[in-house]
Design an enzyme around this catalytic site. Sequence first.
Site, PDB file in Angstrom:
ATOM      1  N   ASP A  49       0.843  -1.200   0.000  1.00 22.31           N
ATOM      2  CA  ASP A  49       0.000   0.000   0.000  1.00 22.31           C
ATOM      3  C   ASP A  49       0.882   1.255   0.000  1.00 22.31           C
ATOM      4  O   ASP A  49       1.979   1.228  -0.554  1.00 22.31           O
ATOM      5  CB  ASP A  49      -0.921  -0.056   1.248  1.00 22.31           C
ATOM      6  CG  ASP A  49      -2.240   0.660   1.038  1.00 22.31           C
ATOM      7  OD1 ASP A  49      -2.197   1.884   0.816  1.00 22.31           O
ATOM      8  OD2 ASP A  49      -3.299   0.027   1.098  1.00 22.31           O
TER       9      ASP A  49
ATOM     10  N   HIS B 266      -3.715   6.256   3.407  1.00 20.26           N
ATOM     11  CA  HIS B 266      -4.404   5.062   2.909  1.00 20.26           C
ATOM     12  C   HIS B 266      -3.835   3.763   3.498  1.00 20.26           C
ATOM     13  O   HIS B 266      -4.577   2.893   3.975  1.00 20.26           O
ATOM     14  CB  HIS B 266      -4.270   5.066   1.387  1.00 20.26           C
ATOM     15  CG  HIS B 266      -5.103   4.071   0.663  1.00 20.26           C
ATOM     16  ND1 HIS B 266      -4.722   2.757   0.531  1.00 20.26           N
ATOM     17  CD2 HIS B 266      -6.278   4.185   0.011  1.00 20.26           C
ATOM     18  CE1 HIS B 266      -5.638   2.107  -0.174  1.00 20.26           C
ATOM     19  NE2 HIS B 266      -6.592   2.961  -0.502  1.00 20.26           N
TER      20      HIS B 266
ATOM     21  N   SER C 233     -10.863  -0.305  -1.412  1.00 26.50           N
ATOM     22  CA  SER C 233      -9.638  -0.319  -0.604  1.00 26.50           C
ATOM     23  C   SER C 233      -9.956  -0.638   0.844  1.00 26.50           C
ATOM     24  O   SER C 233      -9.145  -1.248   1.548  1.00 26.50           O
ATOM     25  CB  SER C 233      -8.959   1.054  -0.638  1.00 26.50           C
ATOM     26  OG  SER C 233      -8.147   1.198  -1.760  1.00 26.50           O
TER      27      SER C 233
END
Lengths: 87, 626
Positions: B32, B93, B415
């Site tokens: 990620d 994220h 996600s």
Amino acid sequence: DKDDQDKQEYIVYMGALPARVDYMPMSHHTSILQDVTGESSIEDRLVRNYKRSFNGFAARLTKSEREILASMDEVVSVFPNKKLKLQ
Amino acid sequence: TTTSWNFMGLKESKRTKRNTIIESDTIIGVIDSGIYPESDSFSGKGFGPPPKKWKGVCKGGKNFTWNNKLIGARYYTPKLEGFPESARDYMGHGSHTASTAAGNAVKHVSFYGLGNGTARGGVPAARIAVYKVCDPGVDGCTTDGILAAFDDAIADKVDIITISIGGDNSSPFEEDPIAIGAFHAMAKGILIVNSAGNSGPEPSTVASIAPWMFTVAASNTNRAFVTKVVLGNGKTVGRSVNSFDLNGKKYPLVYGKSASSSCGAASAGFCSPGCLDSKRVKGKIVLCDSPQNPDEAQAMGAIASIVRSHRTDVASIFSFPVSVLLEDDYNTVLSYMNSTKNPKAAVLKSETIFNQRAPVVASYFSRGPNTIIPDILKPDITAPGSEIVAAYSPDAPPSISDTRRVKYSVDTGTSMSCPHVAGVAAYLKSFHPRWSPSMIQSAIMTTAWPMNASTSPFNELAEFAYGAGHVDPITAIHPGLVYEANKSDHIAFLCGLNYTAKNLRLISGDSSSCTKEQTKSLPRNLNYPSMTAQVSAAKPFKVIFRRTVTNVGRPNATYKAKVVGSKLKVKVVPAVLSLKSLYEKKSFTVTASGAGPKAENLVSAQLIWSDGVHFVRSPIVVYATN
């Protein structure tokens, strides 16, 4: 200079790592790149090696070099190093 | 996350079964945007040394520390001036996904009071290894970095990889870096969980299509954020995550269309950049016909904004007070504006509501059918992906143009659903450490909560939207039967797709070759937990699926086949399976026939094997394209 502009980054995927104990992925990648490019120093060409869990490398190549690599017996596929995104 | 695990029944209570010792030996690899190592969600307090099998390192680069929770970090982002070389998360994220899968339990977490609760991952005792491949400097995630991350994560001996990354289009397996990495991971017993993508709700948009990875769609939970707009003449309700409190004060309303001296009506209505006149919007609430440009209103001095969107099933964060309205509600505000001389409104701070309509699939995620292998159903499963509160990185703003910095934030997308399934897979693996990736995937799919096409406006694509249904972590522990597919099954599957002998030998790393039978085998006969076939439109059809189940329930069990919800004629042979011992295998065929769906339509049914205790459910999907 024109040659340099024509080069793009590609992934050269070579499948699983051969089981042979004497197989040296990085030397193999270097020798393939030297053969295809005709250059003895591939420092500016090699972007990355894949050598721990599968076999392959990323390199800066011209279109014709890409085609030669794609036709080699030890290569599964050659495809552009593109960007993916977070989802 | 503060709600989703409770919503799925994996509660923080002593009654929730946990195998903490094995959970603590489980390593989740997160490919990620890096991680915020100082987060309480990743604190090493109370953790012993890394599991003995761990072969990884902590090479987090600049300003990065590791601990016994965060046991590994590597980064693959290119060297760029102005961007530190580090596994630190500059996007937020990666911290969000890592904490969703395996973050510690952290009490009293919220986004400015919203979504308050105890944030925790699916397996709080598990370890995390981070492989950073995305960075703001790159504006994405490079293929060469993703492959390098897989190359290392597999060798480092992680147990499960969660990768919330994808492309806009599907690619052949041998040109898809995630499919390549996932294949070699699967061969080493590592399950790959991948997000379906956010290109929905149109059909044929799913980009994660290989059967050796677990593809995740997104749904909501029973908690939603709403942001009320109070007009001079009443109320209407909008969506967004608005943490700004204007104390209910009403401000003058102005429409973007009438607040511009430099743009045409359409652009001004959208509040497009450069269109709004500061003098006309300053201190007012600006109505914008698009949710893309409230930042423009803020920059011009607006106090708040009300925007129109066709998509209000998710609430987003904005850098100042914003409420997002559907067309009808937005038109109500416009009518009110036109009906009064001095229109005013208040945009209230968000509140959370209990959402009885959950789970329903989200509008935004990518749908099937699978464009590369039409007879493999994708996405596989649905999990919470909307409005998830989880760890964030204070090195990144919670929204574009935001000056705030937070340790926990709200985010939405596949996600967010992807690490939920990775967490469930790790939870399952803590009870069955020797199970292969396909067994874990099968257990999760066949025990999923059923979903149906009538419960959501975005469900019309049925199984092409939600796959096998909604993940159910508790039931997944005891699936009864599983559909196994190992490396050689996947090689046989590739034989059926006419891969050359040379490529199969290279991909497999052995002397694999295709038998005549394998070359003729159909992709639909891969031992997958769902059954899918593409047929000709409006023509009678008859398709056969061959499957083998493995008994993981109890010895001396008798399972009977039942087909429900059918618009298909389905015959299962044999219809009864007697399994004397654990891990015994039994094969059967499923024949589906019918008149043939219309073009671009699907018909489906559910095959359920049951011994009275376990209910092993598989979708059967037949569809036609033009």
